[in-house]
Design an enzyme around this catalytic site. Sequence first.
Site, PDB file in Angstrom:
ATOM      1  N   CYS A   1       0.853  -1.185   0.000  1.00 32.11           N
ATOM      2  CA  CYS A   1       0.000   0.000   0.000  1.00 32.11           C
ATOM      3  C   CYS A   1       0.886   1.232   0.000  1.00 32.11           C
ATOM      4  CB  CYS A   1      -1.041  -0.014   1.114  1.00 32.11           C
ATOM      5  SG  CYS A   1      -0.421  -0.171   2.777  1.00 32.11           S
ATOM      6  N   ARG A   2       0.394   2.321   0.517  1.00 32.15           N
ATOM      7  CA  ARG A   2       1.049   3.616   0.306  1.00 32.15           C
ATOM      8  C   ARG A   2       2.288   3.870   1.144  1.00 32.15           C
ATOM      9  NH1 ARG A   2      -4.262   5.239   2.062  1.00 32.15           N
ATOM     10  NH2 ARG A   2      -4.270   5.374   4.312  1.00 32.15           N
TER      11      ARG A   2
END
Length: 163
Positions: free
Chosen positions: A114-115
């Site tokens: 993810c980020r």
Amino acid sequence: IYRGLGLVLLAGLLAGCGAAPTATPAPPRLPTAAPAPPAAQAPSGGAAASTAQYLVQAAALMQAIGDPNLRVVDMGSADEYNAGHIAGARSLPIDELNSRLRELPKSRRIVAYCRGPYCVFADEAVMRLRACGYKAALLEGGFPEWKLRGFPVTTDPSLALQN
């Protein structure tokens, strides 16, 4: 109270994946990194601490990118995915994981990201997937680390999750 909370969390992880797996799945074949030091783990410490043994370094994932037995999944929102993602990664927002589990073949290794290191979506996905019998691992450092190392990224939104 902690014992009861653990049982509730386990039940939540197994929700949506049918019966609990009968055997513990083997660790991923990709080389893994040493567990991250406590300062680099997610603020809650829970998800990151549980997935530390399944970390995959960016360089190892880069070498495995063309492997047909590998699926790389971006667990962020569709907007985050469209803004930029690992080339070849599929979008699978964490809030859609349970409803879309059947789209992921259990025969393939899955690397979730993810980020960044403080985003727990990928950690949560790896825990859920492993609880359901998938061979799942977590990309160390997430998308920012991947991009910083100069590995391929794209904004092409056309990749639908396919077997």
